[in-house]
Design a protein around this motif. Structure first.
Motif, PDB file in Angstrom:
ATOM      1  N   SER A 124      12.565  11.940  43.894  1.00 14.76           N
ATOM      2  CA  SER A 124      11.800  12.434  45.046  1.00 14.76           C
ATOM      3  C   SER A 124      10.403  11.857  45.165  1.00 14.76           C
ATOM      4  O   SER A 124       9.790  11.917  46.224  1.00 14.76           O
ATOM      5  N   GLU A 258       2.164   6.791  43.996  1.00 13.32           N
ATOM      6  CA  GLU A 258       3.285   5.869  44.096  1.00 13.32           C
ATOM      7  C   GLU A 258       2.973   4.587  43.327  1.00 13.32           C
ATOM      8  O   GLU A 258       1.916   3.975  43.525  1.00 13.32           O
ATOM      9  N   THR A 295       9.417   6.853  44.570  1.00  9.75           N
ATOM     10  CA  THR A 295      10.300   7.502  45.536  1.00  9.75           C
ATOM     11  C   THR A 295      11.485   6.578  45.786  1.00  9.75           C
ATOM     12  O   THR A 295      11.299   5.423  46.179  1.00  9.75           O
ATOM     13  N   ARG A 296      12.687   7.070  45.525  1.00  9.22           N
ATOM     14  CA  ARG A 296      13.874   6.233  45.661  1.00  9.22           C
ATOM     15  C   ARG A 296      14.128   5.910  47.131  1.00  9.22           C
ATOM     16  O   ARG A 296      14.354   6.788  47.951  1.00  9.22           O
ATOM     17  N   ARG A 297      14.077   4.617  47.450  1.00  7.05           N
ATOM     18  CA  ARG A 297      14.353   4.154  48.796  1.00  7.05           C
ATOM     19  C   ARG A 297      15.626   3.307  48.840  1.00  7.05           C
ATOM     20  O   ARG A 297      16.194   3.087  49.898  1.00  7.05           O
ATOM     21  N   GLY A 298      16.005   2.766  47.688  1.00  9.40           N
ATOM     22  CA  GLY A 298      17.182   1.908  47.604  1.00  9.40           C
ATOM     23  C   GLY A 298      18.008   2.260  46.386  1.00  9.40           C
ATOM     24  O   GLY A 298      17.768   3.264  45.711  1.00  9.40           O
ATOM     25  N   ALA A 363      11.718  -3.403  47.900  1.00  9.56           N
ATOM     26  CA  ALA A 363      12.195  -2.488  48.937  1.00  9.56           C
ATOM     27  C   ALA A 363      13.363  -1.635  48.458  1.00  9.56           C
ATOM     28  O   ALA A 363      13.495  -0.479  48.849  1.00  9.56           O
ATOM     29  N   ARG A 364      14.197  -2.189  47.570  1.00  7.49           N
ATOM     30  CA  ARG A 364      15.353  -1.413  47.095  1.00  7.49           C
ATOM     31  C   ARG A 364      15.140  -0.841  45.694  1.00  7.49           C
ATOM     32  O   ARG A 364      16.094  -0.479  45.018  1.00  7.49           O
ATOM     33  N   ASN A 365      13.874  -0.757  45.272  1.00  4.98           N
ATOM     34  CA  ASN A 365      13.543  -0.192  43.951  1.00  4.98           C
ATOM     35  C   ASN A 365      14.287  -0.919  42.828  1.00  4.98           C
ATOM     36  O   ASN A 365      14.828  -0.303  41.920  1.00  4.98           O
TER      37      ASN A 365
END
Length: 400
Positions: A124, A258, A295-298, A363-365
């Motif tokens: 989160s 972050e 924060t997980r985005r990918g 972008a995709r962590n």
């Protein structure tokens, strides 16, 4: 060894029982027995972090998401402190990682319930302090409950801090420290980060909390000491760098936020200082600690230190005189068996030569995969300690 030994009291008239949890707990237990000789006790540490002790039992369990081994070991630990008297002394060895390792779901919850909430919190971007508030209220051992279980024995807790600000109530979610938060606070945190709750979790949060208040009589015989903290690791690094001829600026030992944002921010600061370094002709080292979040985005494989480093590398865009390193001092960045990563002038060049897009990786962590592909991961293995994240940016005078 020396840090632990300096805080050990004389043996009590009654029993000495050693308990603990965290990534440093087995090493701390080893130091205790080097001082006292064989002791009775049990500590819980991460898989691969065990040490050979003479009398203290070492249990291994999962981190950062708890498992059944942690639950079983916690039950054994609680059995060990049951029935102690006022002449007995419990020595609690607590370090970062203890939140997952010391695991006893609150009445009405299963381990699966706790694991679901824990995974959601980890993805989160919630800061560690808010994550720990939630963990305390879903536990039967955190939030001072372990201290209550030790009563009426005397309790001495030795803490190795891995949290910004070194709040004893946040280290391993404060199993031996009083707590003032409420179930309403937990519900507000979970709403803020959009975490769905199972009916079982809702039921637990809907009843009066059993966290132990700081003024609870059962804490009157409990003492807590922080014996190691992030500021100490930065101080040692500062001394070493200054001895090597560097100017050093410490940006803080409790930075949060972050990881990608902080990485970019510190890279911009480094860029702004290049003229200063050129004028002095002296290398400048920027040091910082704390605990960033992701924060997980990918769907990539990443951790806050690797993500910090990748974001910094993108901001620096191959600057020839700036080098970045970020690691977790426990040797584990996120859930990966990797301490962190390094980035320098050739990082982006090397990646693009191999057909790897650094912007897409961020972008995709997927920072860990990115640095693994270019062989710039830092892998230490278990360090047997945990004093939060360590970040260093070195600015060299231009050779041009």
């Amino acid at each position: 060894m020396r840090v632990v030994a300096a805080h050990l009291p004389q043996r009590p008239k009654g029993r000495l029982v050693v308990i603990g949890a965290g990534k440093a707990s087995a090493r701390m237990a080893e130091a205790v027995e080097a001082h006292y000789g064989p002791c009775e006790g049990l500590v819980i540490t991460r898989y691969g972090y065990a040490r050979e002790c003479q009398g203290i039992q070492i249990a291994e369990a999962a981190h950062p998401v708890p498992d059944e081994a942690g639950v079983a070991a916690t039950r054994r630990l609680l059995d060990l402190v049951a029935g102690l008297g006022p002449d007995d002394l419990v020595l609690a060895l607590i370090s970062g990682g203890g939140s997952a390792l010391l695991c006893a779901p609150a009445q009405g919850l299963t381990l699966d319930d706790k694991m679901a909430v824990n995974r959601a919190l980890l993805a989160s971007g919630a800061p560690i302090g808010q994550m720990n508030v939630v963990r305390k209220h879903l536990s039967a051992v955190k939030g001072g409950r372990l201290a209550a279980a030790c009563h009426p024995a005397r309790l001495l807790t030795l803490l190795i801090s891995d949290v910004p600000g070194d709040d004893p109530g946040q280290i391993a979610s404060g199993p031996t420290v009083g707590e003032t938060s409420s179930p309403a606070d937990v519900q507000a945190i979970l709403r803020k980060y959009g975490i769905d709750l199972s009916p079982q979790v809702r039921s637990v949060l809907g009843r009066p909390s059993t966290v132990v208040s700081p003024d609870d009589a059962r804490l009157e015989t409990a003492e807590t000491r922080i014996i190691a903290a992030p500021s100490q690791s930065l101080a040692v690094a500062r001394d070493a760098a200054e001895t090597a001829g560097c100017e050093v600026r410490t940006l803080g030992d409790a930075l949060e936020g972050e990881a990608r944002d902080l990485g970019a921010e510190q890279a911009r600061l480094a860029l702004s200082l290049t003229d200063h370094v050129q004028a002095t002709g002296k290398p400048l080292l920027l040091l910082s600690g704390g605990e960033c979040t992701v924060t997980r985005r990918g769907d990539g494989v990443g951790g806050p230190n690797a993500e910090f480093t990748l974001a910094a590398a993108l901001e620096l865009n191959g600057h020839p005189d700036i080098h970045v390193l970020a690691c977790d001092t426990d040797g584990v960045d996120g859930a990966a068996e990797v301490a962190g990563a390094y980035a320098g002038p050739r990082t982006l060049i090397t990646a693009r030569e191999q057909g790897i897009d650094p912007t897409a990786a961020l972008a995709r962590n997927d920072a860990h995969s990115f640095f693994a592909a270019i062989d710039d991961q830092i892998v230490t293995g278990p360090t047997l300690t945990n004093v939060n994240d360590f970040r260093a940016i070195l600015i060299l005078p231009s050779r041009g």
